[in-house]
Design an enzyme around this catalytic site. Structure first.
Site, mmCIF file in Angstrom:
data_model
loop_
_atom_site.group_PDB
_atom_site.id
_atom_site.type_symbol
_atom_site.label_atom_id
_atom_site.label_comp_id
_atom_site.label_asym_id
_atom_site.label_seq_id
_atom_site.Cartn_x
_atom_site.Cartn_y
_atom_site.Cartn_z
ATOM 1 N N SER A 168 0.775 -1.236 0.068
ATOM 2 C CA SER A 168 -0.087 -0.006 0.023
ATOM 3 C C SER A 168 0.864 1.314 0.049
ATOM 4 C CB SER A 168 -0.896 0.077 1.259
ATOM 5 O OG SER A 168 -1.920 0.848 1.406
ATOM 6 N N HIS A 375 -7.759 -5.418 0.416
ATOM 7 C CA HIS A 375 -6.518 -4.565 0.559
ATOM 8 C C HIS A 375 -5.554 -5.000 2.027
ATOM 9 C CE1 HIS A 375 -3.961 -1.181 -0.325
ATOM 10 N NE2 HIS A 375 -4.127 -0.806 0.769
#
Ligand SMILES: *[C@@H]1O[C@H](CO)[C@@H](O)[C@H](O)[C@H]1NC(C)=O
Length: 399
Positions: A168, A375
């Site tokens: 990320s 995610h």
């Protein structure tokens, strides 16, 4: 602007300004305690950046399986995402935690901690209790924290280069580093980017949809709020959580956690046993500016430096619009791993990255077949070793 967006903005403003009721939370679950608990050696290394931030890195020098046989181990550096920390890589234990798996596979494992998180809340002259400390965002992580940490790892190990794994924001800051300071390409042999976040205009994070339209404007709130830690107020988050994810009562607890509000809570791969430890270590702290900068990307469709509005931009950058990061010029072998159900790294945005990168450096673009993988599953998803990390480790070994 729709009504719910106005409401969202007000709520978010309240969240950001409200006195943090979590302040001073002192968790006993830390990277060191987790690694020790599993009987692996763990070291802490303190690094000062050229702008004075004092960061703590964690290192698992060798595996408890092999012991310290004195052999030279290839060096790997793991960099966490927004609101996260080095704990990400060890929370799921030796069977599934990437730091442990790499250690068992023979690597010297180093884990970074960006300024402002649980382990990096010190500065040579600024106090984290005061606003000047928080005058940073992920651009600074890319140009100050990563160079300081990577150079320290290379100095300590006597190596000339290392391999990089980012999740990320750990991928965003990787691209900041390599576009702003291209000579670092000689120090990074390969980069393995999980849930890569570069362009963001298609992100589906609920928080972005609600907050993006206003908070993502140039200069919109930075003057008003000043620089502050993004420390979400518990009650405000609970309210927001109950509005946004009322359908999934099983994971209600997660819905009051800023990280899950952004990253999604609807994954079938979430391991319920881990929730208490995840909640104890995250959110790990960041500056509100990191969030504004992402929301600016969501609004503008550019991957470029922070937008302060044309007047201040002119002073800072000598042009009215912020300079873009030249992703095409990045010259480090890159491996991408991404998924369909990622609220932050949407397929469209990852494709843009994939087809912008110079084809000669893109070594792999792996789209997980698991449709519901989200995610945060890139860190903690059940079955992650077989689903993802075996492949990542094979790539690291062959890079
Ligand atoms: C769930 O997490 C616990 C605690 O880390 C771990 O022991 C267990 O193996 C995990 N389960 C699965 C299926 O990954």
């Amino acid at each position: 602007m729709r009504l719910y967006q106005i409401f969202g903005v007000l709520l978010l403003a309240y969240v950001a300004m409200a006195l943090p009721s979590d302040a001073g939370r002192s968790s006993t679950v830390t990277t060191v305690s987790i690694v020790k608990q599993f009987g692996y050696p763990i070291e802490e290394h303190v690094v000062q950046t050229s702008d004075g931030y004092i960061l703590t890195m964690h290192r698992i020098p060798y595996s408890k399986q092999t012991g310290n046989d004195g052999s030279k181990r290839p060096v790997i550096f793991l960099m966490h995402g927004l609101l996260c920390s080095s704990s990400d890589w060890v929370l799921s234990g030796p069977e599934n935690g990437l730091a442990f798996l790499l250690s068992d596979a023979g690597y010297d494992v180093w884990m970074g901690n960006a300024r402002g998180n649980t382990y990096s809340r010190k500065h040579a002259s600024k106090s984290p209790l005061l606003s000047p400390f928080w005058d940073f965002e992920w651009h600074d992580i890319g140009i100050y924290d990563l160079p300081a940490m990577i150079d320290n790892v290379l100095y300590q190990t006597g190596e000339e280069s290392l391999q990089y794994v980012g999740h990320s924001q750990g991928t965003t800051s990787f691209f900041v580093l390599n576009t702003m300071i291209p000579r670092f390409k000689n120090r990074i042999r390969s980069a393995h980017l999980l849930a890569p976040v570069v362009w963001m205009d298609h992100m589906e994070s609920p928080l972005a949809k609600v907050g993006g339209p206003l908070l993502g404007q140039p200069n919109a709130f930075i003057e008003l709020f000043g620089n502050a830690e993004f420390l979400p107020n518990t009650y405000a988050m609970q309210l927001m959580g109950s509005l946004m994810c009322r359908d999934s009562s099983a994971v209600q607890a997660l819905c009051s956690n800023a990280l899950f509000l952004m990253g999604g809570w609807d994954s079938p791969y979430l391991n319920a046993t881990m929730i208490p430890d995840i909640m104890a270590t995250t959110p790990a702290g960041c500056s509100i500016n990191q969030i504004y900068h992402y929301l600016q990307e969501y609004n503008s469709g550019f991957f470029r430096q922070f937008d302060y509005g044309s007047t201040r931009n002119k002073k800072k950058y000598s042009i009215k619009t912020p300079p873009t990061y030249d992703v095409e010029a990045v010259d480090v072998p890159i491996y991408l791993y991404y998924s369909d159900n990622d609220y932050f790294a949407s397929l469209i945005d990852v494709d843009r990255l994939r087809y912008t990168l110079n084809p000669s450096i893109l070594k792999r673009a792996y789209r997980l077949p698991e449709e519901k993988w989200n995610h945060l599953d890139f860190l903690w998803g059940m079955g992650i070793k077989e689903i993802l990390y075996d492949l990542v480790m094979e790539d690291i070994a062959n890079a």
